[in-house]
Design an enzyme around this catalytic site. Structure first.
Site, PDB file in Angstrom:
ATOM      1  N   LEU A 152      55.905  86.988  17.921  1.00  0.00           N
ATOM      2  CA  LEU A 152      54.967  87.467  18.927  1.00  0.00           C
ATOM      3  C   LEU A 152      55.164  86.590  20.170  1.00  0.00           C
ATOM      4  O   LEU A 152      54.588  85.505  20.278  1.00  0.00           O
ATOM      5  CB  LEU A 152      53.535  87.363  18.408  1.00  0.00           C
ATOM      6  CG  LEU A 152      52.464  87.936  19.342  1.00  0.00           C
ATOM      7  CD1 LEU A 152      52.587  89.456  19.436  1.00  0.00           C
ATOM      8  CD2 LEU A 152      51.078  87.562  18.847  1.00  0.00           C
ATOM      9  N   ALA A 153      56.030  87.046  21.050  1.00  0.00           N
ATOM     10  CA  ALA A 153      56.377  86.250  22.229  1.00  0.00           C
ATOM     11  C   ALA A 153      55.252  86.351  23.259  1.00  0.00           C
ATOM     12  O   ALA A 153      54.790  87.445  23.577  1.00  0.00           O
ATOM     13  CB  ALA A 153      57.692  86.751  22.830  1.00  0.00           C
ATOM     14  N   HIS A 154      54.802  85.205  23.750  1.00  0.00           N
ATOM     15  CA  HIS A 154      53.733  85.211  24.750  1.00  0.00           C
ATOM     16  C   HIS A 154      53.670  83.850  25.415  1.00  0.00           C
ATOM     17  O   HIS A 154      54.297  82.893  24.959  1.00  0.00           O
ATOM     18  CB  HIS A 154      52.376  85.521  24.101  1.00  0.00           C
ATOM     19  CG  HIS A 154      51.990  84.525  23.052  1.00  0.00           C
ATOM     20  ND1 HIS A 154      52.534  84.538  21.793  1.00  0.00           N
ATOM     21  CD2 HIS A 154      51.146  83.469  23.073  1.00  0.00           C
ATOM     22  CE1 HIS A 154      52.031  83.537  21.083  1.00  0.00           C
ATOM     23  NE2 HIS A 154      51.193  82.860  21.828  1.00  0.00           N
ATOM     24  N   SER A 155      52.931  83.769  26.480  1.00  0.00           N
ATOM     25  CA  SER A 155      52.626  82.497  27.097  1.00  0.00           C
ATOM     26  C   SER A 155      51.190  82.589  27.571  1.00  0.00           C
ATOM     27  O   SER A 155      50.554  83.637  27.443  1.00  0.00           O
ATOM     28  CB  SER A 155      53.581  82.211  28.256  1.00  0.00           C
ATOM     29  OG  SER A 155      53.332  80.902  28.757  1.00  0.00           O
ATOM     30  N   LEU A 213      53.693  89.884  24.422  1.00  0.00           N
ATOM     31  CA  LEU A 213      52.276  90.056  24.744  1.00  0.00           C
ATOM     32  C   LEU A 213      51.975  89.363  26.065  1.00  0.00           C
ATOM     33  O   LEU A 213      52.269  88.176  26.220  1.00  0.00           O
ATOM     34  CB  LEU A 213      51.414  89.453  23.635  1.00  0.00           C
ATOM     35  CG  LEU A 213      49.907  89.369  23.903  1.00  0.00           C
ATOM     36  CD1 LEU A 213      49.284  90.751  23.973  1.00  0.00           C
ATOM     37  CD2 LEU A 213      49.228  88.536  22.827  1.00  0.00           C
TER      38      LEU A 213
END
Length: 154
Positions: free
Chosen positions: A67-70, A105
């Site tokens: 779940l790639a996010h920052s 995300l």
């Protein structure tokens, strides 16, 4: 923003069968998809990669799933999701490796992403729904399934 995940995942944000050579490229594909859908700028992609460089592969939240996010930042224009399936599994350096699905995300500070996360979590926890999503052969089919699963979850 609506509870329907498909509303946050336009076809431009879906990439099926990507072939990145490493985890950075895999996150870049997810970030490019968020940018293509108008949710983020390219800067957000760099922020997602930096988060993993800094904190490790904590984004690999389940076997095969990143779940790639920052954190919310000016590079997030609106809340959004991207969905990237990988034709070859990629190692992120996590116990949940290898990864075959990267979900990007983006959340703004105002809307938070808990609502989205809870709808998403419900679907990701359902093996039957996940199998159907992984077998989706087109962005339109994927969105159709997400719409159906989102509706049945309430």
């Amino acid at each position: 923003m609506g509870d329907n995940l498909a509303d946050m995942l336009p076809e431009e944000a879906i990439t099926l069968g990507a072939r990145p050579s490493d985890w950075r490229e895999a996150i870049t594909v997810a970030g490019d998809a968020l940018t293509a859908s108008g949710a983020t700028t390219d800067e957000y992609t760099r922020e997602m990669i930096a988060a993993v460089e800094e904190l490790g592969p904590y984004i690999v939240i389940a076997p095969g799933l990143a779940l790639a996010h920052s954190r919310p930042s000016p590079s997030v224009l609106r809340a959004g999701l991207s969905w990237v399936t990988l034709s070859e599994p990629i190692e992120f350096g996590s116990p949940n490796d290898p990864v075959t699905l990267v979900i990007g995300l983006a959340a703004t500070a105002q809307d938070g992403h808990l609502e989205v996360m809870s709808s998403l979590a419900g679907i990701l926890a359902d093996e039957d729904q996940m199998t159907q999503l992984e077998d989706a052969d087109s962005p339109a089919r994927l969105r159709e399934l997400l719409t159906r699963f989102s509706a049945s979850g309430d």
